[in-house]
Structures are given as C-alpha cells and as structure tokens.
Design a protein around this motif. Structure first.
Motif, PDB file in Angstrom:
ATOM      1  N   GLN A  31      14.843   0.401   1.799  1.00  0.00           N
ATOM      2  CA  GLN A  31      15.097   1.650   1.723  1.00  0.00           C
ATOM      3  C   GLN A  31      13.705   2.246   1.146  1.00  0.00           C
ATOM      4  OE1 GLN A  31      16.869  -0.789   0.582  1.00  0.00           O
ATOM      5  NE2 GLN A  31      18.982  -0.427   0.503  1.00  0.00           N
ATOM      6  N   GLU A  32      12.810   1.810   0.150  1.00  0.00           N
ATOM      7  CA  GLU A  32      11.798   2.509  -0.265  1.00  0.00           C
ATOM      8  C   GLU A  32      10.815   2.792   0.769  1.00  0.00           C
ATOM      9  OE1 GLU A  32      12.400   0.377  -4.931  1.00  0.00           O
ATOM     10  OE2 GLU A  32      10.870  -0.349  -3.375  1.00  0.00           O
ATOM     11  N   LEU A  33      10.580   1.564   1.466  1.00  0.00           N
ATOM     12  CA  LEU A  33       9.627   1.725   2.747  1.00  0.00           C
ATOM     13  C   LEU A  33      10.116   2.781   3.709  1.00  0.00           C
ATOM     14  CD1 LEU A  33       8.861  -2.004   3.342  1.00  0.00           C
ATOM     15  CD2 LEU A  33       7.558  -0.256   2.140  1.00  0.00           C
ATOM     16  N   ALA A  34      11.536   2.720   4.316  1.00  0.00           N
ATOM     17  CA  ALA A  34      11.756   3.971   4.981  1.00  0.00           C
ATOM     18  C   ALA A  34      11.863   5.237   4.669  1.00  0.00           C
ATOM     19  CB  ALA A  34      13.543   3.283   5.456  1.00  0.00           C
ATOM     20  N   ALA A  35      11.961   5.680   3.291  1.00  0.00           N
ATOM     21  CA  ALA A  35      11.753   6.706   2.812  1.00  0.00           C
ATOM     22  C   ALA A  35      10.681   7.405   2.601  1.00  0.00           C
ATOM     23  CB  ALA A  35      12.623   6.810   1.330  1.00  0.00           C
ATOM     24  N   HIS A  36       9.522   6.482   2.823  1.00  0.00           N
ATOM     25  CA  HIS A  36       8.378   6.833   2.319  1.00  0.00           C
ATOM     26  C   HIS A  36       7.762   8.148   3.439  1.00  0.00           C
ATOM     27  CE1 HIS A  36       3.877   7.083   1.587  1.00  0.00           C
ATOM     28  NE2 HIS A  36       4.063   6.370   0.635  1.00  0.00           N
ATOM     29  N   ARG A  82       0.672  -1.293  -0.105  1.00  0.00           N
ATOM     30  CA  ARG A  82       0.047   0.000   0.050  1.00  0.00           C
ATOM     31  C   ARG A  82       0.828   1.224  -0.088  1.00  0.00           C
ATOM     32  NH1 ARG A  82      -5.059   0.809   1.896  1.00  0.00           N
ATOM     33  NH2 ARG A  82      -5.146  -1.210   3.229  1.00  0.00           N
ATOM     34  N   LEU A  83       1.666   1.267   0.840  1.00  0.00           N
ATOM     35  CA  LEU A  83       2.750   2.443   0.882  1.00  0.00           C
ATOM     36  C   LEU A  83       3.574   2.656  -0.286  1.00  0.00           C
ATOM     37  CD1 LEU A  83       4.345   2.293   4.465  1.00  0.00           C
ATOM     38  CD2 LEU A  83       2.539   3.597   3.719  1.00  0.00           C
ATOM     39  N   ALA A  84       4.009   1.611  -1.303  1.00  0.00           N
ATOM     40  CA  ALA A  84       4.474   1.519  -2.425  1.00  0.00           C
ATOM     41  C   ALA A  84       3.834   1.903  -3.584  1.00  0.00           C
ATOM     42  CB  ALA A  84       5.475  -0.041  -2.424  1.00  0.00           C
ATOM     43  N   GLY A  85       2.522   1.873  -3.230  1.00  0.00           N
ATOM     44  CA  GLY A  85       1.436   2.184  -4.320  1.00  0.00           C
ATOM     45  C   GLY A  85       1.536   1.011  -5.377  1.00  0.00           C
ATOM     46  N   MET A  86       1.559  -0.110  -4.735  1.00  0.00           N
ATOM     47  CA  MET A  86       1.486  -1.399  -5.644  1.00  0.00           C
ATOM     48  C   MET A  86       0.249  -2.356  -5.184  1.00  0.00           C
ATOM     49  SD  MET A  86       5.768  -2.178  -5.625  1.00  0.00           S
ATOM     50  CE  MET A  86       5.693  -3.110  -7.380  1.00  0.00           C
ATOM     51  N   GLU A  87      -0.042  -3.250  -6.270  1.00  0.00           N
ATOM     52  CA  GLU A  87      -1.316  -4.165  -5.979  1.00  0.00           C
ATOM     53  C   GLU A  87      -0.762  -5.475  -5.577  1.00  0.00           C
ATOM     54  OE1 GLU A  87      -4.272  -2.985  -6.223  1.00  0.00           O
ATOM     55  OE2 GLU A  87      -5.490  -4.860  -5.748  1.00  0.00           O
ATOM     56  N   PRO A  88      -0.925  -5.884  -4.298  1.00  0.00           N
ATOM     57  CA  PRO A  88      -0.265  -7.314  -3.736  1.00  0.00           C
ATOM     58  C   PRO A  88      -1.466  -8.190  -4.166  1.00  0.00           C
ATOM     59  CG  PRO A  88      -1.207  -6.077  -1.963  1.00  0.00           C
ATOM     60  CD  PRO A  88      -1.368  -5.117  -3.260  1.00  0.00           C
ATOM     61  N   LEU A  89      -0.969  -9.057  -4.962  1.00  0.00           N
ATOM     62  CA  LEU A  89      -2.023 -10.112  -5.374  1.00  0.00           C
ATOM     63  C   LEU A  89      -1.709 -11.576  -4.698  1.00  0.00           C
ATOM     64  CD1 LEU A  89      -1.822  -8.876  -8.864  1.00  0.00           C
ATOM     65  CD2 LEU A  89      -3.735  -8.766  -7.465  1.00  0.00           C
ATOM     66  N   GLU A  90      -2.628 -12.249  -4.389  1.00  0.00           N
ATOM     67  CA  GLU A  90      -2.486 -13.670  -3.769  1.00  0.00           C
ATOM     68  C   GLU A  90      -2.953 -14.583  -4.931  1.00  0.00           C
ATOM     69  OE1 GLU A  90      -4.476 -16.434  -0.348  1.00  0.00           O
ATOM     70  OE2 GLU A  90      -5.276 -14.347  -0.636  1.00  0.00           O
ATOM     71  N   ALA A  98      15.007  12.536   7.577  1.00  0.00           N
ATOM     72  CA  ALA A  98      14.739  13.839   6.660  1.00  0.00           C
ATOM     73  C   ALA A  98      13.435  13.721   6.056  1.00  0.00           C
ATOM     74  CB  ALA A  98      15.841  13.683   5.593  1.00  0.00           C
ATOM     75  N   ARG A  99      12.731  14.685   6.074  1.00  0.00           N
ATOM     76  CA  ARG A  99      11.420  14.556   5.573  1.00  0.00           C
ATOM     77  C   ARG A  99      11.372  14.675   4.286  1.00  0.00           C
ATOM     78  NH1 ARG A  99       6.179  15.543   7.029  1.00  0.00           N
ATOM     79  NH2 ARG A  99       4.756  16.707   5.845  1.00  0.00           N
ATOM     80  N   VAL A 100      10.490  13.777   3.646  1.00  0.00           N
ATOM     81  CA  VAL A 100      10.329  13.391   2.000  1.00  0.00           C
ATOM     82  C   VAL A 100       9.173  14.125   1.519  1.00  0.00           C
ATOM     83  CG1 VAL A 100      10.259  11.980   0.292  1.00  0.00           C
ATOM     84  CG2 VAL A 100      11.594  11.441   2.019  1.00  0.00           C
ATOM     85  N   THR A 101       8.931  15.267   0.842  1.00  0.00           N
ATOM     86  CA  THR A 101       7.788  15.794   0.631  1.00  0.00           C
ATOM     87  C   THR A 101       7.146  15.354  -0.612  1.00  0.00           C
ATOM     88  OG1 THR A 101       8.920  17.492  -0.752  1.00  0.00           O
ATOM     89  CG2 THR A 101       8.546  17.979   1.503  1.00  0.00           C
ATOM     90  N   SER A 102       7.778  14.244  -1.529  1.00  0.00           N
ATOM     91  CA  SER A 102       7.128  13.973  -2.599  1.00  0.00           C
ATOM     92  C   SER A 102       6.261  12.965  -2.497  1.00  0.00           C
ATOM     93  CB  SER A 102       8.225  13.340  -3.683  1.00  0.00           C
ATOM     94  OG  SER A 102       7.669  12.740  -4.606  1.00  0.00           O
ATOM     95  N   GLY A 103       5.083  12.722  -2.913  1.00  0.00           N
ATOM     96  CA  GLY A 103       4.204  11.508  -2.781  1.00  0.00           C
ATOM     97  C   GLY A 103       4.696  10.229  -3.282  1.00  0.00           C
ATOM     98  N   LEU A 104       5.868  10.302  -4.024  1.00  0.00           N
ATOM     99  CA  LEU A 104       6.463   9.073  -4.564  1.00  0.00           C
ATOM    100  C   LEU A 104       7.657   8.660  -3.962  1.00  0.00           C
ATOM    101  CD1 LEU A 104       5.843   9.659  -8.592  1.00  0.00           C
ATOM    102  CD2 LEU A 104       4.981   7.739  -7.187  1.00  0.00           C
TER     103      LEU A 104
END
Length: 268
Positions: A181-186, A54-62, A195-201
């Motif tokens: 790193q992608e999760l920690a930077a969200h 969800r945080l990464a903007g991806m669809e997890p499919l089972e 450090a605050r990341v202001t981008s939504g991506l």
C-alpha cells in the motif's frame, strides 16, 4: 533500450500486482495468479527492492561481511557487521558488543582464554541476539556458534538509522520492510484511477533518510570477490531466493520484461 527498475516497478503496480518487501526479501504476487519464474526473480529482485526503497525514502543495505575484534581503551570484544548501500554503493557498518574469550574451561582452552580468530559469543540479553531475532533466521543452539551462521544474512536486505559518519545505530538495524500500500500510494507511482497524493511522504510512513544524503541512481554491487584483509569488509555474492517456475513456453532468461509481463497477463 532496457526497461529500468523504476519503470518495471511502475508497470507491476499498475497491473495490480502485489509488490512489497517483507523481512528484507521481495514479495511479488501477480494479479493473474501466474507463478513468477525463478530466473526472472533472481535477476530483478535486488533492483526492484532498491527502487522500492528509494520511493519509500529508505536506505537498502546489503550485508557484505563481518569482523571480530577488541575495541577501545579497555579492548572490549565486539563484532562489526559491514553493509553496502544498494542505491549508491556507500559502505556502512554497525558494531555489537560481543565476547571474544571462552566462557568456561574445556579441552580446547581455559575459561577467559581467547576464542579462535574470527569467532565470538553472545549473551542471552545481547543487542546482537535481538537483531538476529529480527532477521527471522534460526538461532544457533549455542550462542558461541553465530560465526558459522553469518553468511545467511546475505539473503536479506537491511536498513537502519545513521549514528555518526558511516556508522549505524545497532539497535535500529533490521530487515527492510515496505508494504504494498505504501508503494501504490506514492505520488511518483502512476496507477490508473488512483487518487492523486500531493504529499511527499507516504501516508503513515516514518521516513528513514540519512541526513544530507542525496539519492543517486541505483547500483547493483553483486558478484564481488572476497576480501580477506583483517578488519576489512568480507565481500561476498548476494544470495537470491528462488520461487517455483511452471509452464512458461519460452525460457525466462530469454524473455524481455515486456514478454514476461505479457505472458502472465494473458494467463490471468
């Protein structure tokens, strides 16, 4: 009140634990070096993967099953893989070309005759074989034996691009992969001193969103009963990986998230 998967993920990351999704499986490396209890991982793997996706903007499919048939005006052979979103329970599917007839004459039948119901075979350059290689699963010695191996896909979570409606582009289907790193930077992850990341991506991340799709609260469609209807999804239980478990005085299944986190935190 029970801790949500989002809160739990936040706490793990804030503690400096390594949390990632690799090959469609959760990778959890506690900063303390204390081993993760198998029972705890079994309970929390799918929810944590769901929240990470969800945080990464991806669809997890089972993966929930497959069906084999002959499609279109020419009745071309194909195998349909059925999936369900761990976020909102929506059903998705992908179709791969396949052979549903025998390649050669054997004692079981003549070349060109139909294979037994539910069985299929693949060519050496097929998109399905490329997909299977992406899963990391062992390739059967015979390319007409995949029907016996399909259940192994239940141990992984996948993602892919939407084609049309609920259909997925088969060539994009692959095990979910999200780096720590992608999760920690969200920006929604609160880590002391970050450090605050202001981008939504997430920096350097290509967002894989399905057009027009609103992300609902995570669901956990587990333990579904098999559906034997021809052509329908063959629902099945998810298979959770177990890891080594050593020396937790209190059984993990009796521990709250707070107790377990505090336990291995002390060990560090």
């Amino acid at each position: 009140m029970a801790e949500s998967a989002r809160e739990l993920l936040q706490r793990l990351l804030a503690r400096g634990d390594g949390v990632a999704v690799d090959g469609g499986r959760l990778t959890l490396t506690p900063a303390s070096g204390h081993p993760v209890p198998a029972e705890w991982l079994s309970e929390h793997e799918w929810p944590l993967i769901t929240e990470a996706a969800r945080l990464a903007g991806m669809e997890p499919l089972e993966y929930i099953g497959h069906s084999v048939g002959n499609y279109g005006p020419r009745k071309d052979g194909g195998v349909t893989l059925q999936f369900r979103s761990l976020i909102d329970g929506r059903d998705w599917y992908a179709i791969f070309n396949a052979y549903t007839t025998r390649a050669r004459t054997t004692k079981h039948g003549k070349a060109g005759s139909p294979l037994p119901k539910g069985r299929f075979r693949m060519g050496k350059r097929s998109n399905f074989l490329k997909f299977w290689n992406r899963t990391g699963q062992k390739v059967p010695k015979s390319l007409d034996a995949f029907s016996d191996y399909m259940g192994k896909l239940r141990s992984q979570i996948f993602t892919g691009h939407q084609s049309k409606g609920e259909r997925l582009e088969a060539a994009t289907l692959a095990p979910l992969c999200i780096k720590q790193q992608e999760l920690a930077a969200h920006p929604h992850v609160n880590i002391p001193g970050k450090a605050r990341v202001t981008s939504g991506l997430i920096p350097g991340k290509v967002r894989v969103n399905f057009p027009g799709k609103e992300l609902a609260q995570p669901q956990q469609p587990r333990g579904l009963q098999p559906n034997q209807t021809t052509g329908d999804a063959n629902y099945g239980n998810t298979v959770i990986r177990e890891c080594g478990y050593k020396g937790i005085p209190k059984p993990p299944k009796e521990q709250t998230n707070e107790e377990w986190l505090e336990e291995y935190g002390r060990a560090g």
